[in-house]
Design an enzyme around this catalytic site. Structure first.
Site, short mmCIF file in Angstrom:
data_model
loop_
_atom_site.label_atom_id
_atom_site.label_comp_id
_atom_site.label_asym_id
_atom_site.label_seq_id
_atom_site.Cartn_x
_atom_site.Cartn_y
_atom_site.Cartn_z
N ASN A 152 0.82 -1.22 0.00
CA ASN A 152 0.00 0.00 0.00
C ASN A 152 0.85 1.27 0.00
O ASN A 152 0.50 2.26 -0.65
CB ASN A 152 -1.03 0.00 1.14
CG ASN A 152 -0.42 -0.22 2.50
OD1 ASN A 152 0.71 -0.72 2.62
ND2 ASN A 152 -1.13 0.14 3.54
N LYS A 175 12.56 -7.07 2.30
CA LYS A 175 11.71 -7.74 1.30
C LYS A 175 10.44 -6.92 1.12
O LYS A 175 9.44 -7.09 1.82
CB LYS A 175 11.34 -9.17 1.68
CG LYS A 175 10.75 -9.90 0.46
CD LYS A 175 9.78 -10.99 0.79
CE LYS A 175 8.41 -10.52 1.09
NZ LYS A 175 7.66 -9.85 -0.01
N PRO A 177 7.16 -5.60 -1.29
CA PRO A 177 6.18 -6.45 -1.99
C PRO A 177 6.57 -6.73 -3.44
O PRO A 177 7.21 -5.90 -4.09
CB PRO A 177 4.91 -5.62 -1.94
CG PRO A 177 5.37 -4.22 -1.79
CD PRO A 177 6.62 -4.27 -1.00
N GLU A 178 6.17 -7.88 -3.91
CA GLU A 178 6.47 -8.29 -5.29
C GLU A 178 5.62 -7.50 -6.30
O GLU A 178 5.96 -7.44 -7.47
CB GLU A 178 6.21 -9.79 -5.47
CG GLU A 178 7.23 -10.68 -4.76
CD GLU A 178 7.24 -10.57 -3.25
OE1 GLU A 178 6.15 -10.43 -2.66
OE2 GLU A 178 8.32 -10.60 -2.65
N SER A 229 -0.92 -7.62 7.39
CA SER A 229 -2.19 -8.00 8.02
C SER A 229 -1.97 -8.69 9.37
O SER A 229 -0.90 -9.23 9.65
CB SER A 229 -2.96 -8.94 7.08
OG SER A 229 -2.23 -10.11 6.88
N GLU A 250 3.58 -3.92 12.73
CA GLU A 250 2.61 -2.88 12.38
C GLU A 250 1.51 -3.58 11.60
O GLU A 250 1.66 -3.85 10.41
CB GLU A 250 3.26 -1.81 11.49
CG GLU A 250 4.41 -1.08 12.13
CD GLU A 250 3.98 -0.15 13.24
OE1 GLU A 250 2.76 0.00 13.46
OE2 GLU A 250 4.85 0.41 13.90
N LEU A 251 0.38 -3.87 12.25
CA LEU A 251 -0.62 -4.72 11.62
C LEU A 251 -1.86 -3.91 11.26
O LEU A 251 -1.77 -2.70 11.10
CB LEU A 251 -0.91 -5.90 12.54
CG LEU A 251 0.38 -6.65 13.01
CD1 LEU A 251 0.05 -7.79 13.94
CD2 LEU A 251 1.21 -7.13 11.84
N CYS A 284 -3.63 1.53 6.56
CA CYS A 284 -3.96 0.88 7.84
C CYS A 284 -4.58 1.86 8.82
O CYS A 284 -5.30 1.44 9.72
CB CYS A 284 -2.73 0.21 8.42
SG CYS A 284 -1.32 1.29 8.56
P1 NAD Z 1 -1.82 -10.86 3.04
O1 NAD Z 1 -2.32 -10.83 4.43
O2 NAD Z 1 -1.50 -12.17 2.44
O3 NAD Z 1 -0.50 -9.95 2.88
C1 NAD Z 1 -0.25 -8.75 3.56
C2 NAD Z 1 1.24 -8.41 3.29
O4 NAD Z 1 2.07 -9.38 3.93
C3 NAD Z 1 1.64 -8.45 1.82
O5 NAD Z 1 2.54 -7.40 1.56
C4 NAD Z 1 2.33 -9.81 1.64
O6 NAD Z 1 3.33 -9.79 0.65
C5 NAD Z 1 2.94 -10.03 2.99
N1 NAD Z 1 3.02 -11.43 3.37
C6 NAD Z 1 2.05 -12.36 3.22
N2 NAD Z 1 2.45 -13.54 3.72
C7 NAD Z 1 3.70 -13.34 4.19
C8 NAD Z 1 4.65 -14.17 4.83
N3 NAD Z 1 4.38 -15.45 5.13
N4 NAD Z 1 5.83 -13.64 5.16
C9 NAD Z 1 6.12 -12.35 4.90
N5 NAD Z 1 5.27 -11.51 4.32
C10 NAD Z 1 4.07 -12.00 3.97
O7 NAD Z 1 -2.92 -10.25 2.13
P2 NAD Z 1 -3.06 -9.11 1.08
O8 NAD Z 1 -4.10 -9.56 0.14
O9 NAD Z 1 -1.74 -8.69 0.49
O10 NAD Z 1 -3.64 -7.94 1.97
C11 NAD Z 1 -4.85 -8.21 2.68
C12 NAD Z 1 -4.90 -7.52 3.97
O11 NAD Z 1 -3.64 -7.21 4.51
C13 NAD Z 1 -5.60 -6.19 3.87
O12 NAD Z 1 -6.97 -6.37 3.90
C14 NAD Z 1 -5.10 -5.46 5.07
O13 NAD Z 1 -5.88 -5.80 6.18
C15 NAD Z 1 -3.73 -6.04 5.30
N6 NAD Z 1 -2.66 -5.11 4.91
C16 NAD Z 1 -2.25 -4.22 5.87
C17 NAD Z 1 -1.28 -3.32 5.55
C18 NAD Z 1 -0.81 -2.33 6.58
O14 NAD Z 1 -0.30 -1.28 6.22
N7 NAD Z 1 -0.92 -2.62 7.88
C19 NAD Z 1 -0.71 -3.30 4.29
C20 NAD Z 1 -1.14 -4.23 3.33
C21 NAD Z 1 -2.11 -5.14 3.67
#
Ligand code: NAD
Length: 475
Positions: A152, A175, A177-178, A229, A250-251, A284
């Protein structure tokens, strides 16, 4: 501008390209077109990065803080110099309007400038005893860091972690995001050109679960920082427990906004309706649950809905676009489901509620009188959806605001100073905005409580999370 055709990752001083590795297709979320192919790190690549980061830490921790700061200021200057190119790449791959991409890119430079100056003041302390004994409390860099950041705010969130870690004397494997590799790699090039050695700061992309498992399992990594997340945060915390690793988490959030009868209504409507749709609500700390006091509920809801109809949605590169597409194709169906559930349970759809025909667009959406039973009152929509409910008393508003397991950000609009103080004290969140949504700045702590995580990024507290303290008792 053309998108780079030679995407890669950076390990031990050199960029690694395809060379037979698996790839991830990078998609433009506004058009759905494939922008490029990103090679993914293998287990052997990550092993090399781990060995390098151990050596990088052994050297970097002994580099004088003023020398570290000079290099980090140079990184900041290079980011400013290259901001336009980085911002266009960021919009192409993430979707946000170019103006927002520029702000985000410049915030990266501010992070590097802030943390390297703050590190000069990380003094520790001396306790002098009448017996002649002295106790020295020393701050030392915690060690090599693994940093996972989301899509984001791809460049800002990577830099928050990288700038603080490097300023404190840690080495780092980032790392990001991809989904957005060109902008984060362009920032990495600034880090390299700023003079940070190739084994001190490294950048990898890969299959997230594979990368995090391998890096966290290594005894070389001493600190893990994650933004993302709640479920993924909990998963990483479990992995960290095995090695008792220092963590910053930071979730997610589900920010409540308390709009009191005595607020400046026009200001509350204007700020709320613009902030809600920043980055298409994928923030977030995005204001989401609007609890509005009865006396102004109808006027606030009508004003917010009207302002929302004027939000211009389009390709982030087009002049005039106020809101771009959602960043990936997982978000539109997730939001569609939450909105359908809420309306089926009685919420009034005032505007929006539809997906676009191309790309990952979803209209700015306002739901009023949302019943407590709606899933969206519990689950973070992480998209352009505003939820409205009326309240009667201060106590009721606080109870509603605090009812979820999240505790990241909360906001209140009131012109009554005493009420503002009561609300700020009672909200169960790491951050509170009063008559303002501006709560993310380099020199103040940013972080949540409850399931929104723990630890802070930003401010001296954020820097501190990259130090361990040692007490030396000397007679
Ligand atoms: P997700 O929960 O799979 O991924 C969230 C982030 O974590 C992504 O950047 C992903 O690359 C990373 N991630 C996922 N699995 C991981 C792992 N095992 N190890 C390390 N990194 C990992 O889902 P998503 O579809 O990318 O996002 C969905 C939800 O995530 C959103 O609805 C939101 O609630 C949350 N999110 C929060 C923030 C934040 O700023 N706090 C940012 C992005 C997403």
């Amino acid at each position: 501008m053309t998108y780079p055709t030679d995407l890669g990752f950076y390990i031990n001083g050199s960029w690694r390209k395809g060379e037979g590795r698996d790839v991830h297709n990078v998609i433009n979320p506004a058009t759905g077109e494939t922008l490029g192919q990103l090679p993914l790190a293998t287990a052997a690549d990550l092993e090399e990065a781990l060995e390098a980061t151990a050596m990088g830490f052994a050297e970097w921790r002994h580099v004088d803080v003023t020398e570290r700061a000079a290099k980090l200021h140079k990184v900041a200057a290079l980011i400013r110099e290259r901001a336009e190119v980085i911002s266009v790449l960021l919009t192409m791959e993430q979707g946000k309007p170019l103006a927002e991409a520029r702000t985000e890119t410049l915030s990266c430079a501010a992070q590097f400038d802030y943390f390297c100056e703050e590190a000069k003041r990380s003094y520790g302390r001396v306790l002098v005893r009448p017996t002649g004994q002295r106790t020295l409390v020393l701050k030392q860099p915690v060690g090599p860091v693994a940093a996972f950041s989301p899509w984001n705010f791809p460049v800002n969130l990577m830099c928050k972690k990288m700038a603080a870690a490097l300023a404190a004397g840690c080495s780092i494997i980032a790392k990001p995001p991809e989904e957005t590799p060109a902008s984060t790699s362009a920032i990495m090039q600034c880090v390299i050109d700023g003079g940070i050695p190739g084994h001190v700061a490294q950048l990898v992309y890969g299959v997230p679960d594979m990368v995090s498992r391998q890096l966290i399992a290594s005894p070389i990594i001493r600190k893990v920082s994650f933004t993302g997340s709640v479920p993924v945060g909990k998963h990483l915390l479990k992995l960290c427990a095995d090695g008792v690793k220092r963590t910053t988490m930071e979730l997610g959030g589900h920010a409540p906004v308390l709009i009191f009868d005595d607020c400046d209504l026009d200001k509350a409507i204007a700020l709320s309706s613009t902030t809600k749709f920043r980055n298409a609500g994928q923030v977030c700390i995005s204001p989401t649950r609007f609890y509005v006091q009865e006396g102004i509920y109808d006027r606030f809801v009508a004003g917010f809905a009207e302002a929302t109809t004027k939000v211009q949605v389009g390709n982030g590169l087009d002049a005039g676009t106020v809101m771009g597409p959602l960043a990936n194709d997982r978000r539109p169906p997730a939001i569609e489901k939450l909105v359908a559930d809420a309306t089926a349970k009685g919420a009034r759809l005032l505007t929006g509620g539809l997906r676009g025909e191309t790309g990952n667009f979803y209209q700015p959406t306002v739901l009023a009188d949302v019943p407590m039973s709606a899933d969206v009152m519990e689950d973070e929509p992480f998209g352009p959806v505003a939820l409205m409910r009326p309240f009667k008393t201060l106590d009721e508003a606080i109870e509603q605001a605090n009812r979820l397991p999240f505790g990241l950000a909360a906001y209140a609009f009131t012109e009554n100073g005493r009420q503002a103080n009561l609300v700020a004290d009672a909200l169960d969140t790491g951050m509170v905005g009063i008559n303002s949504f501006v709560i993310s700045v380099p020199d103040a702590p940013f972080g949540g409580v409850k399931e929104s995580g723990f630890g802070s990024e930003g401010g001296p507290e954020g820097l501190d999370s990259y130090y361990v303290t040692k007490a030396v008792h000397q007679y």
